[in-house]
Structure formats: C-alpha cells, structure tokens
Scaffold this active site. Structure first.
Site, PDB file in Angstrom:
ATOM      1  N   HIS A   1       0.439  -1.100   0.637  1.00 35.35           N
ATOM      2  CA  HIS A   1      -0.018  -0.257  -0.442  1.00 35.35           C
ATOM      3  C   HIS A   1       0.794   1.355   0.000  1.00 35.35           C
ATOM      4  O   HIS A   1       1.775   1.320   1.398  1.00 35.35           O
ATOM      5  CB  HIS A   1      -0.818   0.258   1.155  1.00 35.35           C
TER       6      HIS A   1
ATOM      7  N   GLU B   1      -3.008  -3.488  -4.966  1.00 33.39           N
ATOM      8  CA  GLU B   1      -5.099  -3.259  -4.766  1.00 33.39           C
ATOM      9  C   GLU B   1      -5.437  -2.160  -4.814  1.00 33.39           C
ATOM     10  O   GLU B   1      -6.454  -1.718  -3.469  1.00 33.39           O
ATOM     11  CB  GLU B   1      -5.522  -4.306  -3.820  1.00 33.39           C
TER      12      GLU B   1
END
Length: 203
Positions: free
Chosen positions: A127, A165
């Site tokens: 992330h 993601e």
C-alpha cells in the site's frame, strides 16, 4: 519496534522478526537525491511519525482513496495495531532524509487480499501513500517505486510476486504500477471498495 516471530498457521511460513531503522538506501542520479526507507516509529515518546501519518491521511486527495481521515487517537491505535502485526511492515519513505510518504508492505497470504486470488505463501503486497505535495509526480514515482520493489525482492529471495490492490478507479496509480512491471489482472470487489488486482513477477 521489533516484533517476535509467531507460530505459523497451516501453509504459512514462519515470518522473521520485523526490522528496525533504515532498511534501504541508494542514490538516484536523475534526481540527484538519496531515496531511503526506514521503519515507522510508534510508541511512548515517539510522536513524529504519528503526526506525519495523521496529517497525510487528512489531506483530501489522500482521504479520497484511503478513506482514513480520522482523529489522531484513531490513527495512533491503528498504527500500534499494525506495529504488533507480524504479517505487515510499515515504512517511511524519505528523499534526502526528508519523510515524504508511508508504505505498508504485507504478506498477502495473511492479508484480506489472500482469498481473492491463488496466493503464494511468499507473495508480498504493498500500500502506498505520498503525503508531501512537493514530492509528487511521475519523476519521483520513477525513483521510489522501483526502489521499494527492489527492497522487497532483496528482502525475501522466495518472493516471486508482488501484488497491490488500488481502488479500481485510481487510474494514476494503476498506470504507475503498470509502468514498472505490474500487470492489471482483473477488478474485484472487496467489502469496502472495488479494487484492481495488480501483480508483478520476479524477473
């Protein structure tokens, strides 16, 4: 803060203790700057990284994708929880030792992403958050993203894939990931967002 190794779950390798301090540094000749990553410091008397994280998460452009614009006490509890979790590692990225962003790297097998694809025990996810506006832009991404990837490849030789993601409508981040070797595998639905599964294979 160093975390102790926990007993592995079925199919889960034993994870090493978390590192402490600086984990990566190299000189970027294009930018004429040093890029480095160090572990996030959170705990009694260590308020600087908490203040950075809190400020960055409350920037509107960051909050639009991270959805983490909260009070500082919420952020402190969250970072302390992450620090105690052996499956993820929180890093502060620096240019010439000036903090510019927050990076959460994780073992995908133990992460919420794991059930959404055929995960390998050593897949590593990331992330990414750039908090300082003057360190935004493709020229800076071209430095820090390959550097972060190189750190992850070197950190665990058994890692064959990196995954991410981002939100499916975050075209800028998806484009950056594709530029540096990630494939857009497919879109899928998390409970909290529509996400793009991005994957990069070790070469």
């Amino acid at each position: 803060m160093t975390s102790s190794t926990t007993t592995p779950l079925a199919g889960q390798p034993e994870r090493p203790p978390k590192p402490q301090g600086e984990v990566f540094r190299r000189y970027d000749q294009t930018l004429n700057m040093w890029i480095s990553f160090r572990t996030l410091e959170i705990g009694p008397g260590l308020k600087h990284d908490l203040a950075l994280y809190h400020r960055w998460q409350n920037i509107p452009r960051v909050a639009a994708f991270w959805d983490e614009a909260h009070d500082i006490t919420v952020h402190q509890a969250h970072l302390e929880q992450l620090a105690a979790d052996p499956h993820c590692l929180q890093l502060i990225g620096c240019f010439n030792d000036e903090p510019f962003g927050f990076f959460d790297v994780y073992w995908a097998l133990e992460d919420r992403l794991g059930p959404y694809y055929e995960v390998d025990p050593y897949d590593r996810g990331l992330h990414m958050l750039v908090g300082e506006a003057h360190h935004r832009g493709p020229h800076k991404v071209a430095c820090w993203l390959p550097a972060l990837m190189d750190y992850l490849w070197a950190d665990e030789p058994s890692t064959r894939r990196l995954v991410s993601e981002p939100r499916a409508d975050n075209a800028k981040m998806i484009g950056y990931l594709q530029q540096f070797g990630f494939e857009h595998v497919r879109d899928f639905d998390f409970p909290h967002k529509r996400a793009a599964l991005m994957m990069c294979h070790r070469r």
